[in-house]
Design a protein around this motif. Structure first.
Motif, PDB file in Angstrom:
ATOM      1  N   TRP A 109       0.730  -1.199   0.099  1.00  0.00           N
ATOM      2  CA  TRP A 109       0.051   0.214   0.071  1.00  0.00           C
ATOM      3  C   TRP A 109       0.780   1.050   0.021  1.00  0.00           C
ATOM      4  O   TRP A 109       2.062   1.434   0.952  1.00  0.00           O
ATOM      5  CB  TRP A 109      -0.708  -0.333   1.389  1.00  0.00           C
ATOM      6  N   TYR A 110       0.534   2.165  -1.072  1.00  0.00           N
ATOM      7  CA  TYR A 110       1.669   3.793  -1.204  1.00  0.00           C
ATOM      8  C   TYR A 110       0.409   4.540  -0.394  1.00  0.00           C
ATOM      9  O   TYR A 110      -1.034   4.637  -0.655  1.00  0.00           O
ATOM     10  CB  TYR A 110       2.155   3.430  -2.651  1.00  0.00           C
ATOM     11  N   ALA A 111       0.936   5.312   1.053  1.00  0.00           N
ATOM     12  CA  ALA A 111      -0.094   6.367   1.133  1.00  0.00           C
ATOM     13  C   ALA A 111       0.030   8.128   0.251  1.00  0.00           C
ATOM     14  O   ALA A 111       1.462   8.033   0.321  1.00  0.00           O
ATOM     15  CB  ALA A 111      -0.379   6.485   2.816  1.00  0.00           C
ATOM     16  N   GLU A 112      -0.354   8.592   0.030  1.00  0.00           N
ATOM     17  CA  GLU A 112      -0.276   9.324  -0.564  1.00  0.00           C
ATOM     18  C   GLU A 112      -2.140  10.449   0.608  1.00  0.00           C
ATOM     19  O   GLU A 112      -2.966  10.107   1.404  1.00  0.00           O
ATOM     20  CB  GLU A 112      -0.688   9.754  -1.664  1.00  0.00           C
ATOM     21  N   ASN A 113      -1.838  12.210  -0.022  1.00  0.00           N
ATOM     22  CA  ASN A 113      -2.040  12.943   1.115  1.00  0.00           C
ATOM     23  C   ASN A 113      -3.181  14.162   0.762  1.00  0.00           C
ATOM     24  O   ASN A 113      -2.035  15.106   0.247  1.00  0.00           O
ATOM     25  CB  ASN A 113      -2.489  14.014   2.728  1.00  0.00           C
ATOM     26  N   PHE A 114      -3.981  13.819   0.110  1.00  0.00           N
ATOM     27  CA  PHE A 114      -4.706  15.178  -0.772  1.00  0.00           C
ATOM     28  C   PHE A 114      -5.475  15.751   0.026  1.00  0.00           C
ATOM     29  O   PHE A 114      -6.318  17.171  -1.072  1.00  0.00           O
ATOM     30  CB  PHE A 114      -5.416  14.230  -2.088  1.00  0.00           C
ATOM     31  N   ASP A 115      -5.814  16.191   0.804  1.00  0.00           N
ATOM     32  CA  ASP A 115      -6.825  17.123   2.195  1.00  0.00           C
ATOM     33  C   ASP A 115      -6.305  18.345   1.757  1.00  0.00           C
ATOM     34  O   ASP A 115      -7.331  19.286   1.507  1.00  0.00           O
ATOM     35  CB  ASP A 115      -6.650  16.969   3.606  1.00  0.00           C
ATOM     36  N   GLY A 116      -4.758  18.486   1.308  1.00  0.00           N
ATOM     37  CA  GLY A 116      -4.298  20.260   1.215  1.00  0.00           C
ATOM     38  C   GLY A 116      -4.591  20.434   0.036  1.00  0.00           C
ATOM     39  O   GLY A 116      -4.539  21.878   0.133  1.00  0.00           O
ATOM     40  N   THR A 117      -4.388  19.475  -0.458  1.00  0.00           N
ATOM     41  CA  THR A 117      -4.293  20.338  -2.230  1.00  0.00           C
ATOM     42  C   THR A 117      -5.314  20.748  -2.551  1.00  0.00           C
ATOM     43  O   THR A 117      -5.725  21.420  -3.151  1.00  0.00           O
ATOM     44  CB  THR A 117      -3.189  19.405  -2.821  1.00  0.00           C
ATOM     45  N   GLY A 118      -6.455  19.595  -1.822  1.00  0.00           N
ATOM     46  CA  GLY A 118      -8.084  19.849  -2.496  1.00  0.00           C
ATOM     47  C   GLY A 118      -7.648  20.748  -2.167  1.00  0.00           C
ATOM     48  O   GLY A 118      -9.218  21.513  -2.389  1.00  0.00           O
ATOM     49  N   PHE A 119      -8.037  21.441  -0.498  1.00  0.00           N
ATOM     50  CA  PHE A 119      -8.681  22.335   0.086  1.00  0.00           C
ATOM     51  C   PHE A 119      -8.579  23.298  -0.865  1.00  0.00           C
ATOM     52  O   PHE A 119      -9.484  24.368  -0.432  1.00  0.00           O
ATOM     53  CB  PHE A 119      -8.789  22.160   1.969  1.00  0.00           C
TER      54      PHE A 119
END
Length: 269
Positions: A109-119
């Motif tokens: 599993w490769y983890a990413e975080n799009f919350d910040g860029t999406g916000f």
């Protein structure tokens, strides 16, 4: 073969899940499933109620599901799930949280975080560019930490991050200062003085009886009040801020701002 909401499910359908506790408020199935249909992708996204005590076992079980291609993550699991991934993106390393995991070769599993860029994308699209602004962010959890990094990357002049968990704040500020030195201040309580944008990145507002994360009456004139909660669309915070004449920005914009990133991350075309 079955159809629900325009999405056809069969034995060849690939699976995606969104993990949270609660999950009644999640909006991602309503956006991603129509996108799958539009793109002709044989896949479906379903919510999975995952209590914190069971999260590790649930993720381990999902790893064994051969037709599961991706996991989306919502409250309160974004920090915990980052530690369950096999590999993490630079954004996850900075923020300590993840909101999407992609299955790779060998079941890793490769983890990413799009919350910040999406916000930030949603904020800018609504005409609230954070560049050169003084911004207050209330909540340093999984989503808040990602939003903090994205706001600094987008050019916020000063970022005040507020959370009663001082250990969490200290660790987040150290990670942010390593990339954007001297632009972040922290406090246990809301520090909204002089802020042009104030963001609620806490879960306060999900339930009808929740207290306000900060007092709109204390904000500077002309301030933009943003909430990351998606359901209800109009939280008590946003209602009270709008009644006082402040411009408000609702949480669904954050998810809408992530759609292009999800398409690329999961190879949806």
């Amino acid at each position: 073969m079955a159809s629900r909401g325009g999405v056809t499910v069969s034995g060849t359908t690939r699976l995606y899940v969104v993990l949270g506790d609660p999950v009644a408020q999640v909006q991602s199935p309503g956006l991603l499933n129509p996108l799958f249909a539009e793109l002709g992708v044989d896949a479906v996204l379903v919510p999975v109620l995952a209590e914190p005590a069971h999260l590790e076992r649930i993720v381990a079980g999902l790893r064994c599901a051969g037709n599961l291609d991706g996991i989306f993550v919502t409250v309160p699991h974004k920090a915990a799930v980052a530690g369950l991934a096999d590999r993490c993106s630079p954004m996850v390393e900075i923020t300590g949280s993840a909101n999407a995991l992609r299955r790779e070769a060998g079941g890793r599993w490769y983890a990413e975080n799009f919350d910040g860029t999406g916000f930030v994308a949603g904020l800018a699209a609504a005409g609230h560019d954070p560049r050169a602004q003084r911004v207050t962010l209330v909540g340093a959890g999984g989503a808040g930490s990602a939003i903090a990094a994205a706001l600094l990357a987008a050019g916020a002049a000063r970022l005040a991050v507020c959370d009663p968990d001082t250990a969490k704040l200290t660790a987040l500020r150290a990670r942010l200062d390593a990339h954007w030195p001297g632009r972040t201040v922290t406090s246990a309580g809301p520090d909204t003085a002089g802020a042009g944008i104030v963001v609620n990145a806490t879960p306060l507002g999900l339930r009808p009886g929740d207290p306000l994360p900060f007092r709109p009456a204390d904000l500077s004139p002309g301030c933009v009040v943003a909430d990351i909660i998606m359901k209800p669309r109009e939280t008590r915070l946003l209602r009270e801020a709008a009644a006082l004449g402040f411009r408000v920005h609702c949480g669904i914009h954050m998810l809408a701002g992530q759609l292009a990133s999800y398409r690329a991350f999961f190879g949806l075309g």
